[in-house]
Design a protein around this motif. Structure first.
Motif, mmCIF file in Angstrom:
data_model
loop_
_atom_site.group_PDB
_atom_site.id
_atom_site.type_symbol
_atom_site.label_atom_id
_atom_site.label_comp_id
_atom_site.label_asym_id
_atom_site.label_seq_id
_atom_site.Cartn_x
_atom_site.Cartn_y
_atom_site.Cartn_z
ATOM 1 N N SER A 123 0.844 -1.189 0.000
ATOM 2 C CA SER A 123 0.000 0.000 0.000
ATOM 3 C C SER A 123 0.883 1.244 0.000
ATOM 4 N N THR A 124 0.339 2.340 -0.502
ATOM 5 C CA THR A 124 1.094 3.590 -0.461
ATOM 6 C C THR A 124 1.296 4.069 0.973
ATOM 7 N N SER A 125 0.488 3.555 1.885
ATOM 8 C CA SER A 125 0.658 3.926 3.293
ATOM 9 C C SER A 125 1.960 3.395 3.865
ATOM 10 N N ASN A 126 2.593 2.445 3.155
ATOM 11 C CA ASN A 126 3.885 1.924 3.592
ATOM 12 C C ASN A 126 5.039 2.850 3.210
ATOM 13 N N LEU A 127 4.737 3.913 2.465
ATOM 14 C CA LEU A 127 5.758 4.891 2.102
ATOM 15 C C LEU A 127 5.694 6.073 3.058
ATOM 16 N N SER A 128 6.833 6.488 3.554
ATOM 17 C CA SER A 128 6.854 7.694 4.386
ATOM 18 C C SER A 128 6.916 8.927 3.490
ATOM 19 N N ARG A 129 6.456 10.038 4.008
ATOM 20 C CA ARG A 129 6.515 11.278 3.237
ATOM 21 C C ARG A 129 7.961 11.668 2.948
ATOM 22 N N GLN A 130 8.864 11.343 3.879
ATOM 23 C CA GLN A 130 10.263 11.669 3.658
ATOM 24 C C GLN A 130 10.839 10.838 2.508
ATOM 25 N N GLU A 131 10.450 9.561 2.437
ATOM 26 C CA GLU A 131 10.919 8.718 1.336
ATOM 27 C C GLU A 131 10.436 9.273 -0.002
ATOM 28 N N MET A 132 9.205 9.743 -0.035
ATOM 29 C CA MET A 132 8.680 10.312 -1.274
ATOM 30 C C MET A 132 9.368 11.632 -1.618
ATOM 31 N N ARG A 133 9.597 12.472 -0.604
ATOM 32 C CA ARG A 133 10.294 13.742 -0.860
ATOM 33 C C ARG A 133 11.708 13.491 -1.359
ATOM 34 N N ASP A 134 12.363 12.471 -0.812
ATOM 35 C CA ASP A 134 13.735 12.151 -1.230
ATOM 36 C C ASP A 134 13.792 11.700 -2.689
ATOM 37 N N ALA A 135 12.662 11.213 -3.223
ATOM 38 C CA ALA A 135 12.634 10.718 -4.600
ATOM 39 C C ALA A 135 12.362 11.825 -5.617
ATOM 40 N N VAL A 136 11.981 13.012 -5.159
ATOM 41 C CA VAL A 136 11.621 14.095 -6.078
ATOM 42 C C VAL A 136 12.795 14.522 -6.973
ATOM 43 N N PRO A 137 14.015 14.686 -6.459
ATOM 44 C CA PRO A 137 15.116 15.098 -7.355
ATOM 45 C C PRO A 137 15.341 14.141 -8.523
ATOM 46 N N ASP A 138 15.193 12.852 -8.283
ATOM 47 C CA ASP A 138 15.384 11.898 -9.379
ATOM 48 C C ASP A 138 14.263 12.022 -10.402
ATOM 49 N N LEU A 139 13.051 12.281 -9.952
ATOM 50 C CA LEU A 139 11.944 12.508 -10.880
ATOM 51 C C LEU A 139 12.195 13.773 -11.694
ATOM 52 N N CYS A 140 12.694 14.819 -11.047
ATOM 53 C CA CYS A 140 13.038 16.047 -11.773
ATOM 54 C C CYS A 140 14.082 15.771 -12.842
ATOM 55 N N ARG A 141 15.047 14.956 -12.524
ATOM 56 C CA ARG A 141 16.082 14.611 -13.505
ATOM 57 C C ARG A 141 15.466 13.943 -14.732
ATOM 58 N N LYS A 142 14.534 13.007 -14.503
ATOM 59 C CA LYS A 142 13.895 12.307 -15.618
ATOM 60 C C LYS A 142 13.092 13.283 -16.485
ATOM 61 N N ILE A 143 12.370 14.184 -15.844
ATOM 62 C CA ILE A 143 11.567 15.157 -16.597
ATOM 63 C C ILE A 143 12.476 16.073 -17.411
ATOM 64 N N SER A 144 13.541 16.557 -16.792
ATOM 65 C CA SER A 144 14.444 17.489 -17.476
ATOM 66 C C SER A 144 15.184 16.817 -18.622
ATOM 67 N N GLU A 145 15.472 15.534 -18.479
ATOM 68 C CA GLU A 145 16.205 14.834 -19.524
ATOM 69 C C GLU A 145 15.327 14.489 -20.723
ATOM 70 N N CYS A 146 14.092 14.043 -20.481
ATOM 71 C CA CYS A 146 13.269 13.612 -21.620
ATOM 72 C C CYS A 146 12.373 14.723 -22.161
ATOM 73 N N ARG A 147 12.234 15.830 -21.403
ATOM 74 C CA ARG A 147 11.561 17.033 -21.877
ATOM 75 C C ARG A 147 10.175 16.734 -22.469
ATOM 76 N N PRO A 148 9.281 16.146 -21.699
ATOM 77 C CA PRO A 148 7.943 15.843 -22.221
ATOM 78 C C PRO A 148 7.122 17.112 -22.417
ATOM 79 N N LYS A 149 6.105 17.012 -23.257
ATOM 80 C CA LYS A 149 5.213 18.155 -23.458
ATOM 81 C C LYS A 149 4.258 18.325 -22.280
ATOM 82 N N THR A 150 3.845 17.210 -21.698
ATOM 83 C CA THR A 150 2.941 17.234 -20.544
ATOM 84 C C THR A 150 3.365 16.153 -19.560
ATOM 85 N N VAL A 151 3.342 16.493 -18.285
ATOM 86 C CA VAL A 151 3.578 15.513 -17.219
ATOM 87 C C VAL A 151 2.253 15.311 -16.496
ATOM 88 N N CYS A 152 1.807 14.070 -16.421
ATOM 89 C CA CYS A 152 0.543 13.752 -15.757
ATOM 90 C C CYS A 152 0.819 12.947 -14.490
#
Length: 270
Positions: free
Chosen positions: A124-153
């Motif tokens: 369940s998503t309840s098994n994820l802590s908010r800190q774990e999710m916040r720590d993953a944001v920079p890597d998601l930003c890297r993916k978005i910046s590298e592939c340059r999509p027109k829309t992120v959903c």
């Protein structure tokens, strides 16, 4: 000659009930043998679901993390109870109905792809802590910046809440965009979109639209599938406007007509 029987005598059943063997206990009560659920440690051993990124995707979908079924199958939105793949087809974002096993067609044929915020499989998503999710944001930003999509959903309001550090975001097209011209992407470079900015240049836009829809998980009951479908239809309209050559302006009234705020007109219970 005594008749053969498959039934257990009462005395045998009584002795089996007290046995510590789960198989014996199951026989004693005629109950099906329960399979033990995988532990968090066992699920953590599953590899991340493969992600395919390419430049200038029409849409990059962001899920929160793999559930048990998805993690075991190594498929995005792999649970048959999930509305994701049905929503894509029923909204005409894709021209044919596909199973999660054919999800590769999303990027090989229709210029869309899927990533997860957190790679770890959990029940369940309840098994994820908010800190774990916040720590993953920079890597998601890297993916978005590298592939340059027109829309992120973002497929889930909670994902965008963590990503944008915004409390209780409103589903739909967001009033800010992701600035692709920012060199450092450790923190989401969000900014307001200038009027007609996407229409005033012959060059590819230096930003990505941000769209938020409710989670497509079957566990999400706040939004029913007919309402979730409306957000898929809004996303299809945005995709068609942005991918058109030249890009067409996104008309807010058209977007609103496709949305769930007009339940009396569009929302029908079957």
């Amino acid at each position: 000659m005594p008749k053969k029987t498959t039934a257990l005598s009462r005395s045998v059943r009584a002795s089996l009930r007290s046995a510590s063997n789960p198989v014996a206990a199951s026989l004693a009560t005629n109950a099906p043998l329960k399979r033990s659920k995988p532990t968090l440690a066992e699920l953590a051993q599953l590899p991340p679901i493969p992600e395919v990124l390419r430049p200038h995707l029409d849409i990059l979908f962001v899920g929160i993390n793999p559930g048990v079924v998805s993690g075991k199958k190594q498929l995005h939105f792999g649970n048959p109870q999930n509305f994701f793949w049905k929503g894509l087809y029923q909204s005409n974002l894709i021209p044919q109905s596909i199973a999660p096993e054919d999800g590769y067609k999303l990027w090989s044929t229709w210029n869309m792809s899927i990533v997860n915020l957190v790679q770890r499989t959990t029940p369940s998503t309840s098994n994820l802590s908010r800190q774990e999710m916040r720590d993953a944001v920079p890597d998601l930003c890297r993916k978005i910046s590298e592939c340059r999509p027109k829309t992120v959903c973002f497929v889930g309001l909670g994902i965008y809440e963590i990503f944008a550090a915004q409390t209780k975001p409103t589903p739909g097209l967001q009033p800010v965009v992701y600035d692709l011209s920012e060199a450092e992407a450790g923190k989401p470079p969000l900014r307001p979109l200038a009027p007609n900015e996407a229409l005033n240049s012959d060059e590819p836009p230096q930003f990505a639209y941000l769209f938020v829809m409710p989670s497509t998980s079957g566990r999400t009951t706040t939004y029913q599938n007919p309402e979730k479908l409306m957000y898929f239809k809004q996303l299809r309209y945005i995709r068609d406007c942005v991918s058109h050559s030249p890009p067409r302006p996104i008309d807010e009234s058209t977007l609103a007509d496709l949305g769930p705020q007009h339940k009396s007109r569009y929302f029908k219970q079957e």
